[in-house]
Scaffold this active site. Sequence first.
Site, PDB file in Angstrom:
ATOM      1  CB  SER A   1     -26.139  -7.944 -46.199  1.00 37.36           C
ATOM      2  OG  SER A   1     -25.393  -8.533 -47.236  1.00 37.36           O
TER       3      SER A   1
ATOM      4  CE1 TYR B   1     -23.990 -11.511 -42.666  1.00 43.65           C
ATOM      5  CE2 TYR B   1     -24.294 -11.499 -45.047  1.00 43.65           C
ATOM      6  CZ  TYR B   1     -23.889 -10.863 -43.888  1.00 43.65           C
ATOM      7  OH  TYR B   1     -23.403  -9.580 -43.950  1.00 43.65           O
TER       8      TYR B   1
ATOM      9  CB  ALA C   1     -32.453 -16.295 -43.023  1.00 42.34           C
ATOM     10  CB  SER C   2     -29.699 -12.941 -39.938  1.00 44.03           C
ATOM     11  OG  SER C   2     -28.542 -12.568 -40.664  1.00 44.03           O
ATOM     12  CE  LYS C   3     -26.187  -8.679 -41.943  1.00 40.66           C
ATOM     13  NZ  LYS C   3     -25.959  -7.537 -41.049  1.00 40.66           N
TER      14      LYS C   3
ATOM     15  CG  ASP D   1     -22.792 -10.840 -26.938  1.00 37.79           C
ATOM     16  OD1 ASP D   1     -23.460 -10.568 -27.955  1.00 37.79           O
ATOM     17  OD2 ASP D   1     -22.405 -11.991 -26.659  1.00 37.79           O
TER      18      ASP D   1
HETATM   19  N1  LIG Z   1     -18.054  -6.813 -45.294  1.00 41.29           N
HETATM   20  C1  LIG Z   1     -19.056  -6.990 -46.116  1.00 41.29           C
HETATM   21  O1  LIG Z   1     -18.842  -7.328 -47.285  1.00 41.29           O
HETATM   22  C2  LIG Z   1     -20.483  -6.776 -45.652  1.00 41.29           C
HETATM   23  C3  LIG Z   1     -21.481  -6.783 -46.616  1.00 41.29           C
HETATM   24  C4  LIG Z   1     -22.791  -6.576 -46.226  1.00 41.29           C
HETATM   25  C5  LIG Z   1     -23.088  -6.356 -44.899  1.00 41.29           C
HETATM   26  N2  LIG Z   1     -22.106  -6.368 -43.961  1.00 41.29           N
HETATM   27  C6  LIG Z   1     -22.484  -6.158 -42.572  1.00 41.29           C
HETATM   28  O2  LIG Z   1     -21.755  -5.078 -42.033  1.00 41.29           O
HETATM   29  C7  LIG Z   1     -21.681  -5.236 -40.631  1.00 41.29           C
HETATM   30  C8  LIG Z   1     -20.245  -5.018 -40.176  1.00 41.29           C
HETATM   31  O3  LIG Z   1     -19.447  -6.073 -40.665  1.00 41.29           O
HETATM   32  P1  LIG Z   1     -17.967  -5.872 -41.214  1.00 41.29           P
HETATM   33  O4  LIG Z   1     -17.954  -6.265 -42.615  1.00 41.29           O
HETATM   34  O5  LIG Z   1     -17.473  -4.545 -40.819  1.00 41.29           O
HETATM   35  O6  LIG Z   1     -17.222  -7.055 -40.435  1.00 41.29           O
HETATM   36  P2  LIG Z   1     -16.291  -7.042 -39.150  1.00 41.29           P
HETATM   37  O7  LIG Z   1     -15.055  -6.276 -39.396  1.00 41.29           O
HETATM   38  O8  LIG Z   1     -16.182  -8.464 -38.762  1.00 41.29           O
HETATM   39  O9  LIG Z   1     -17.152  -6.269 -38.056  1.00 41.29           O
HETATM   40  C9  LIG Z   1     -18.141  -6.873 -37.298  1.00 41.29           C
HETATM   41  C10 LIG Z   1     -18.321  -6.049 -36.047  1.00 41.29           C
HETATM   42  O10 LIG Z   1     -19.403  -6.592 -35.283  1.00 41.29           O
HETATM   43  C11 LIG Z   1     -18.969  -6.775 -33.958  1.00 41.29           C
HETATM   44  N3  LIG Z   1     -19.701  -7.878 -33.333  1.00 41.29           N
HETATM   45  C12 LIG Z   1     -19.824  -9.152 -33.760  1.00 41.29           C
HETATM   46  N4  LIG Z   1     -20.559  -9.856 -32.897  1.00 41.29           N
HETATM   47  C13 LIG Z   1     -20.917  -9.005 -31.908  1.00 41.29           C
HETATM   48  C14 LIG Z   1     -21.674  -9.146 -30.717  1.00 41.29           C
HETATM   49  N5  LIG Z   1     -22.229 -10.315 -30.376  1.00 41.29           N
HETATM   50  N6  LIG Z   1     -21.827  -8.061 -29.923  1.00 41.29           N
HETATM   51  C15 LIG Z   1     -21.255  -6.873 -30.239  1.00 41.29           C
HETATM   52  N7  LIG Z   1     -20.535  -6.683 -31.343  1.00 41.29           N
HETATM   53  C16 LIG Z   1     -20.373  -7.751 -32.171  1.00 41.29           C
HETATM   54  C17 LIG Z   1     -17.482  -7.063 -34.060  1.00 41.29           C
HETATM   55  O11 LIG Z   1     -16.816  -6.717 -32.865  1.00 41.29           O
HETATM   56  P3  LIG Z   1     -16.338  -7.738 -31.723  1.00 41.29           P
HETATM   57  O12 LIG Z   1     -15.975  -9.017 -32.375  1.00 41.29           O
HETATM   58  O13 LIG Z   1     -15.196  -7.007 -31.097  1.00 41.29           O
HETATM   59  O14 LIG Z   1     -17.508  -7.857 -30.800  1.00 41.29           O
HETATM   60  C18 LIG Z   1     -17.080  -6.094 -35.161  1.00 41.29           C
HETATM   61  O15 LIG Z   1     -16.874  -4.811 -34.635  1.00 41.29           O
HETATM   62  C19 LIG Z   1     -22.215  -6.627 -40.314  1.00 41.29           C
HETATM   63  O16 LIG Z   1     -23.533  -6.531 -39.862  1.00 41.29           O
HETATM   64  C20 LIG Z   1     -22.160  -7.309 -41.650  1.00 41.29           C
HETATM   65  O17 LIG Z   1     -23.098  -8.340 -41.744  1.00 41.29           O
HETATM   66  C21 LIG Z   1     -20.806  -6.565 -44.320  1.00 41.29           C
END
Ligand SMILES: NC(=O)c1ccc[n+]([C@@H]2O[C@H](COP(=O)([O-])OP(=O)(O)OC[C@H]3O[C@@H](n4cnc5c(N)ncnc54)[C@H](OP(=O)(O)O)[C@@H]3O)[C@@H](O)[C@H]2O)c1
Length: 346
Positions: free
Chosen positions: A183, A196, A198-200, A104
Amino acid sequence: MDLADKLMNVIVVTVSLLAPFFLHQYRSLKAFISTARTLFKENVTGEVVLITGASSGIGEHLAYEYARRGARLALVARRKHRLQEVNEICDIIGSPETVYILGDVSNIEDCKRFVDATVDHFGQLDHLVTNAGVAPVCLFEDYEDITKALPAMDINFWGSAYSTYFALQHLRKSKGKIIVISSCSSWVFAPRTGFYSASKAALISFYEAMRIELGTQIGITIVTPGFIDTEMTEGKCLSKEGTLEVDREMRDVQVNVMPVETAERCAKAIVESACRGDKYLTVPSWMHTTVLWRVFFPEMMDWWNGVMLMAGAGSSSRDAPSKKLLHVATGIKQLFSLEAFLTPSK
Ligand SMILES: NC(=O)c1ccc[n+]([C@@H]2O[C@H](COP(=O)([O-])OP(=O)(O)OC[C@H]3O[C@@H](n4cnc5c(N)ncnc54)[C@H](OP(=O)(O)O)[C@@H]3O)[C@@H](O)[C@H]2O)c1
Ligand SMILES: *[C@@H]1O[C@H](CO)[C@@H](O)[C@H](O)[C@H]1NC(C)=O
């Protein structure tokens, strides 16, 4: 106003007014450097890459993209069964060796453990991809317990900072790279996603400072994705109770008719960019134009997102115009496919 201030006014304003005249030369120089970097881009075959959040979405597809290029991988996330599946696929499509480590990222001990385990196993670390993230989606005033939003910072920001902290000494040795998944939300603001954003935005500010601290030894690529087709854009969010939930209706409000890029294409662009040594990447690339909107027409952007994403007074906070727009668009799409169905094909 004292003398120093007056002097600064004259100097800074003059330099700022003159700067645009050198924009052309500056851009030419940058284009030249970028072409040179494309010619000498990094070959990651045999290199060691640690990816956090590799169990789904962008992280999962980053693992596949690195695997295809022959990199050795350490995959980190919390869901074991998902990591196992991703690991198996990486082995099949070309990674010489992939391991997964449960962890985590919001837990500092976990971060130390998975970085150490990676280096103990492979003997080196070349790329660190800090991708793990969650998206709290809730109006600020609707929180009954505001501390339920803490994971946004703990995972998205601190998870990245902790991993980077423990990886630094190894990245220095390998003259490696950090790939940070921020993001577009850090400059395109919407209701319900303040934490969200703010964190990004915190990630961007932090890694810009790191660039200066770390110098040229360690490359940093800050990635700002737009909407990407993953579990997150399917409606997975951190609820106001602090649990991960899938809320399809909220997805229809927040994502609505916006086009979503595939996670495959996004991952490919990210690895290309990291290998080239880019400082920034926005995927899909057209999202980059929103930077201009933020600079020149910020009120327009905020007004539009307010009109589309906020519900009118008296109605449920979920009844936003964006959802209705999506329903209309879906209706039109169905009409067209119905027509295609009724038209006999030759
Ligand atoms: N999808 C979009 O439109 C978008 C746009 C801009 C930025 N992003 C960013 O891209 C990144 C990946 O997101 P995604 O879109 O691929 O969504 P996702 O499919 O929900 O992937 C999120 C990943 O983060 C892992 N995760 C979450 N909390 C965690 C923790 N405490 N410790 C370890 N792993 C953790 C999850 O795995 P587990 O739950 O198995 O731990 C999962 O593998 C994120 O940072 C997101 O903010 C996404
Ligand atoms: C990368 O390096 C490996 C061996 O180290 C080589 O086999 C491969 O062809 C190289 N790939 C590219 C695209 O240069």
